[in-house]
Enzyme design. Structure first.
Site, PDB file in Angstrom:
ATOM      1  N   ASP A  13      50.003  25.721 -51.974  1.00  0.00           N
ATOM      2  CA  ASP A  13      48.783  26.116 -51.126  1.00  0.00           C
ATOM      3  C   ASP A  13      48.658  25.310 -49.806  1.00  0.00           C
ATOM      4  O   ASP A  13      47.439  25.450 -49.082  1.00  0.00           O
ATOM      5  CB  ASP A  13      47.478  25.852 -51.827  1.00  0.00           C
ATOM      6  CG  ASP A  13      47.445  27.439 -52.744  1.00  0.00           C
ATOM      7  OD1 ASP A  13      47.305  28.652 -52.056  1.00  0.00           O
ATOM      8  OD2 ASP A  13      47.098  27.261 -53.793  1.00  0.00           O
ATOM      9  N   HIS A  36      43.796  37.932 -57.406  1.00  0.00           N
ATOM     10  CA  HIS A  36      43.478  36.287 -57.383  1.00  0.00           C
ATOM     11  C   HIS A  36      42.547  36.266 -58.364  1.00  0.00           C
ATOM     12  O   HIS A  36      42.600  36.911 -59.594  1.00  0.00           O
ATOM     13  CB  HIS A  36      42.878  35.748 -56.052  1.00  0.00           C
ATOM     14  CG  HIS A  36      42.796  34.368 -56.125  1.00  0.00           C
ATOM     15  ND1 HIS A  36      41.678  33.648 -55.879  1.00  0.00           N
ATOM     16  CD2 HIS A  36      43.853  33.374 -56.194  1.00  0.00           C
ATOM     17  CE1 HIS A  36      42.122  32.543 -56.129  1.00  0.00           C
ATOM     18  NE2 HIS A  36      43.290  32.112 -56.331  1.00  0.00           N
ATOM     19  N   HIS A  38      52.741  30.692 -60.932  1.00  0.00           N
ATOM     20  CA  HIS A  38      52.352  29.395 -61.333  1.00  0.00           C
ATOM     21  C   HIS A  38      51.360  29.686 -62.604  1.00  0.00           C
ATOM     22  O   HIS A  38      50.158  29.760 -62.262  1.00  0.00           O
ATOM     23  CB  HIS A  38      51.279  28.747 -59.945  1.00  0.00           C
ATOM     24  CG  HIS A  38      50.411  29.526 -59.358  1.00  0.00           C
ATOM     25  ND1 HIS A  38      50.470  30.829 -58.828  1.00  0.00           N
ATOM     26  CD2 HIS A  38      48.974  29.270 -59.044  1.00  0.00           C
ATOM     27  CE1 HIS A  38      49.377  31.324 -58.392  1.00  0.00           C
ATOM     28  NE2 HIS A  38      48.373  30.503 -58.422  1.00  0.00           N
ATOM     29  N   GLU A  90      48.841  35.774 -52.083  1.00  0.00           N
ATOM     30  CA  GLU A  90      48.195  35.666 -53.256  1.00  0.00           C
ATOM     31  C   GLU A  90      46.995  36.403 -53.585  1.00  0.00           C
ATOM     32  O   GLU A  90      45.682  36.005 -53.164  1.00  0.00           O
ATOM     33  CB  GLU A  90      47.782  34.083 -53.410  1.00  0.00           C
ATOM     34  CG  GLU A  90      47.472  33.827 -55.102  1.00  0.00           C
ATOM     35  CD  GLU A  90      47.117  32.389 -55.168  1.00  0.00           C
ATOM     36  OE1 GLU A  90      46.855  31.818 -56.125  1.00  0.00           O
ATOM     37  OE2 GLU A  90      46.846  31.435 -54.062  1.00  0.00           O
ATOM     38  N   HIS A 105      55.038  28.038 -55.559  1.00  0.00           N
ATOM     39  CA  HIS A 105      53.573  28.266 -55.242  1.00  0.00           C
ATOM     40  C   HIS A 105      53.041  26.995 -54.733  1.00  0.00           C
ATOM     41  O   HIS A 105      52.767  25.770 -55.466  1.00  0.00           O
ATOM     42  CB  HIS A 105      52.645  28.807 -56.258  1.00  0.00           C
ATOM     43  CG  HIS A 105      51.240  29.055 -55.710  1.00  0.00           C
ATOM     44  ND1 HIS A 105      51.229  30.573 -55.376  1.00  0.00           N
ATOM     45  CD2 HIS A 105      50.118  28.819 -55.481  1.00  0.00           C
ATOM     46  CE1 HIS A 105      50.155  30.515 -54.996  1.00  0.00           C
ATOM     47  NE2 HIS A 105      49.279  29.354 -55.058  1.00  0.00           N
ATOM     48  N   ASP A 122      51.435  24.577 -57.783  1.00  0.00           N
ATOM     49  CA  ASP A 122      50.220  24.738 -57.128  1.00  0.00           C
ATOM     50  C   ASP A 122      49.713  23.695 -56.389  1.00  0.00           C
ATOM     51  O   ASP A 122      48.566  23.288 -56.302  1.00  0.00           O
ATOM     52  CB  ASP A 122      49.213  25.412 -58.176  1.00  0.00           C
ATOM     53  CG  ASP A 122      48.027  26.128 -57.747  1.00  0.00           C
ATOM     54  OD1 ASP A 122      48.221  26.474 -56.470  1.00  0.00           O
ATOM     55  OD2 ASP A 122      47.357  26.504 -58.471  1.00  0.00           O
ATOM     56  N   HIS A 141      47.520  34.928 -62.277  1.00  0.00           N
ATOM     57  CA  HIS A 141      46.130  35.158 -62.071  1.00  0.00           C
ATOM     58  C   HIS A 141      45.682  36.682 -62.727  1.00  0.00           C
ATOM     59  O   HIS A 141      44.409  37.006 -62.752  1.00  0.00           O
ATOM     60  CB  HIS A 141      45.738  35.295 -60.698  1.00  0.00           C
ATOM     61  CG  HIS A 141      45.345  33.901 -59.985  1.00  0.00           C
ATOM     62  ND1 HIS A 141      44.343  33.227 -60.290  1.00  0.00           N
ATOM     63  CD2 HIS A 141      46.185  33.169 -59.335  1.00  0.00           C
ATOM     64  CE1 HIS A 141      44.483  32.065 -59.697  1.00  0.00           C
ATOM     65  NE2 HIS A 141      45.556  32.215 -58.941  1.00  0.00           N
TER      66      HIS A 141
END
Length: 401
Positions: free
Chosen positions: A31, A161, A223, A134, A29, A331, A202
């Site tokens: 971003d 999420h 993650h 995500e 993961h 992350d 999540h």
């Protein structure tokens, strides 16, 4: 540190870099796409990741190379307060920027859709670039949209999420379904059929258990770390970790300090509230938001995680789930703060060196960094071949409320 200790640390770091040349990191993961959206609205001339972007981003190609990254699941995340067609359109824009990055840096990045593609990229010395969506809000309750994302290259979807959605409970919101609704279970089955990995980061623990009961394919936690080590709802309880061997899935430890260091949990809640008080979303990592964070940190020093903190989680996850069922999901560019020694994507050798110092074998480390993630995708592909031969696409719809 003594001279002996310093020499030992240097030796472990050299061994870590050597191991990563053969078995590079598959990170679950990153971003970067969202960071590019938020900071420069996808202007790649302003954020040329072919050059050092330290001070702006956690991620660029020189640091990916220094960190021994061989495959990256780029998160095509959109915030969960995006809804309906807005969420779908924003997800498509995220997918598009990943395609732009691959096209712009062909000597370093290569599109990957399968486990074989990942292995081919490793053999070619390029970074296999995969995508993960995500949050189930990205499909707007549509299985056709789910299939379209898969056709565009998305290879996992995180079921939620931060907010509970119409068919799945999030870890950080009020539950409405007791885990997955009937439609949520159908989403998992359709993901199995097309070959999209079910990502359980999540989601609420009830959602984790429901998805594991339904899924015929291995799941991932892209993650998430161990709740027994840091009691945060974003982490994985031991009873769920213990289910991974039967499922074949992989839990990929994250580096986010507020999820791995108990002392950082309360501090981050206060720092997030400070952002909101100044009119910012609590996940904002733009320069203005980071300026607020730095000012807050000057008034109230931040507890700092380290590579050893992450290693503590991996030690526990290996003990409970087994070495075949763990991985890494940093992350980066999705968190305001990172551990010391894991400041950016160049830091993975420091984590591997820490694990070598804890007497992890090179065979076990090769599973952690590379082989487990590749195997999970390969196994999901096999399930998809079987299921797509047995039945056609699902046209289920979310029942009207």
């Amino acid at each position: 540190m003594s001279a002996v200790g310093s020499a030992s640390a240097a030796r472990h770091l050299d061994e870590a870099r050597e191991l990563l040349c053969e078995y590079p990191v598959v990170d679950g993961h990153n971003d970067l796409p969202w960071a590019l959206r938020e900071t420069v609205r996808y202007d790649l001339d302003r954020r040329d990741i072919g050059r050092d972007q330290k001070g702006h981003l956690h991620t660029d190609i020189p640091r990916l190379r220094a960190g021994g990254v061989g495959a990256q699941f780029w998160s095509v995340y959109v915030r969960s307060d995006y809804a309906g067609d807005e969420a779908v359109s924003a997800t498509l824009e995220q997918i598009d920027i990943v395609a732009q990055l691959i096209e712009r840096y062909p000597r370093d990045l290569v599109r990957a859709l399968t486990a074989d593609d990942m292995e081919a990229a490793r053999a070619d010395g390029r970074i296999a670039s995969l995508m993960g969506a995500e949050g189930g809000h990205s499909i707007n309750n549509s299985l056709a949209t789910l299939r379209a994302l898969h056709q565009l290259g998305v290879r996992y979807m995180t079921l939620t999420h931060n907010d509970t959605i119409d068919w799945a409970d999030s870890a950080t919101d009020e539950p409405r379904h007791g885990g997955l609704s009937d439609f949520g279970r159908e989403v998992v089955r359709e993901m199995n059929r097309v070959g999209m990995l079910v990502d359980l980061s999540h989601v609420a623990a009830t959602t984790m258990r429901d998805a594991l009961a339904v899924s015929a394919a291995p799941v991932v936690f892209s993650h998430s770390s161990a709740r027994a080590v840091c009691d945060h709802v974003r982490n994985v309880p031991d009873d769920v970790l213990a289910l991974l061997p039967a499922n074949g899935g992989v839990a990929m430890a994250t580096f986010v300090p507020k999820f791995i260091l108990p002392a950082a949990v309360e501090w981050t809640l206060a720092a997030d509230e400070n952002l909101r008080a100044h009119g910012h979303h609590h996940l904002d990592t733009t320069p203005a938001a980071m300026g607020l964070h730095r000012a807050f940190e000057a008034r109230r020093p931040r507890p700092v995680a380290t590579a050893a903190t992450v290693a503590d989680h991996l030690d526990h996850m290996r003990e409970v789930a087994g070495v075949d069922h763990i991985g890494i999901g940093g992350d980066y560019d999705g968190t305001a703060f990172t551990p010391a020694g894991l400041d950016d994507v160049a830091g993975y050798p420091n984590l591997v060196a820490e694990l070598l110092a804890r007497r992890w074998s090179k065979a076990d480390l090769a599973k952690l960094t590379w082989s487990n993630a590749v195997r999970v995708l390969r196994d999901a592909e096999a399930v998809a071949r079987e299921q797509s031969a047995a039945r056609g696409p699902s046209n289920a719809v979310l029942p009207a409320s």
